[in-house]
Write a protein that holds these residues in place. Sequence first.
Motif, PDB file in Angstrom:
ATOM      1  N   TYR A   1      63.821  45.906   0.718  1.00 60.27           N
ATOM      2  CA  TYR A   1      62.594  46.241   0.278  1.00 60.27           C
ATOM      3  C   TYR A   1      62.015  45.124  -0.551  1.00 60.27           C
ATOM      4  O   TYR A   1      60.966  44.521  -0.665  1.00 60.27           O
ATOM      5  N   ALA A   2      62.919  44.534  -1.490  1.00 61.79           N
ATOM      6  CA  ALA A   2      62.769  43.452  -2.317  1.00 61.79           C
ATOM      7  C   ALA A   2      62.200  42.162  -1.704  1.00 61.79           C
ATOM      8  O   ALA A   2      61.461  41.660  -2.037  1.00 61.79           O
TER       9      ALA A   2
ATOM     10  N   MET B   1      62.584  42.024  -8.575  1.00 58.32           N
ATOM     11  CA  MET B   1      63.003  42.181  -7.028  1.00 58.32           C
ATOM     12  C   MET B   1      63.364  40.697  -6.624  1.00 58.32           C
ATOM     13  O   MET B   1      64.347  40.322  -6.105  1.00 58.32           O
TER      14      MET B   1
ATOM     15  N   GLN C   1      58.778  42.873  -0.575  1.00 59.99           N
ATOM     16  CA  GLN C   1      57.630  42.887  -1.460  1.00 59.99           C
ATOM     17  C   GLN C   1      57.506  41.243  -1.869  1.00 59.99           C
ATOM     18  O   GLN C   1      56.300  40.904  -2.073  1.00 59.99           O
TER      19      GLN C   1
END
Length: 312
Positions: free
Chosen positions: A67-68, A6, A71
């Motif tokens: 999303y990375a 990520m 996170q």
Amino acid sequence: MTLQQMRYLVEIAKSGSINKAAKALYISQPSLSKAIARLESELDIAIFRREGRTVRFTADGEELLRYARQQIELEALILERFRSDRREEPVRLSVSSQHYAFTTRALIQFIHTLGDRRYELHLREGKTSEVIEDVFQQRSMLGVIYLAPSTAPVMRLLLQEKGIAFHPLQSFVPHVFLGKHHPLAQQSGVTLEQLAAYPCISYEQDADSSNFAEEIVSVDSHHQVIYVRDRYATINLLRHTLCYNIGTGSLLPNFIDDKITSIPLTNCALEMEIGWIILQDRIVTPDMQSYLHYLQESLALGSPALLPQAER
């Protein structure tokens, strides 16, 4: 899929190329390419396309990138909450905004609270579409925009489609910004008819400027219009020409050029609603809450144009 992968994605997006990202990450380019290839194979998607020396994320890649970023931010929140050496973890805040001085003042007040703590702060002023996209792509945690009655339904639908929530802060009577040397500067109010003889300053937007415009009144019919992208260009034009700009009327004491004044637009029944935007599933951190507090404070401090509570 790992958190390290990520981080790789976020760095590639930031650098714009695998080669530059590899240097920033202190790994070899083949190693980085292999890590991304494994991720593509695991997820069965193409993350980006190579265009010469640069890369362009695919639609799947852009979704994965969001999303990375989420996170990585969640990891930082966990570390800040549970690590014993919390002071070593920098404060992170990123805000995108239309062209408003009160967003800058809010950041200054926020900085004053940090003392000698490490921090990494971003304040991006830009076009309306850029503010929305920054929040959507998680380049910024928060955005600051305004909604006009005529465009609010379209804008709210756009925000909803992107999973972004709009939180109202304050409503304003539209004001006209003028240099104090301007022939209309001493009046208690001005009309659009009076302004028609003078050049209008408008912030440049995308092709669909009618929905993204920062000015509540359309400038399409003006015979003299100056399009700008920078707030300080607007201030200098107001100081040295007979141009005008329409906005909130917010003039922060000891912050905005004292050669600029604002006057109510008297024949306009519309109002400007300023608010902040955020992804609906994003966590509002204490630092974000602190910035929002100073944003509200700056709005109240600089704005004689605030609508009474009963009128909103």
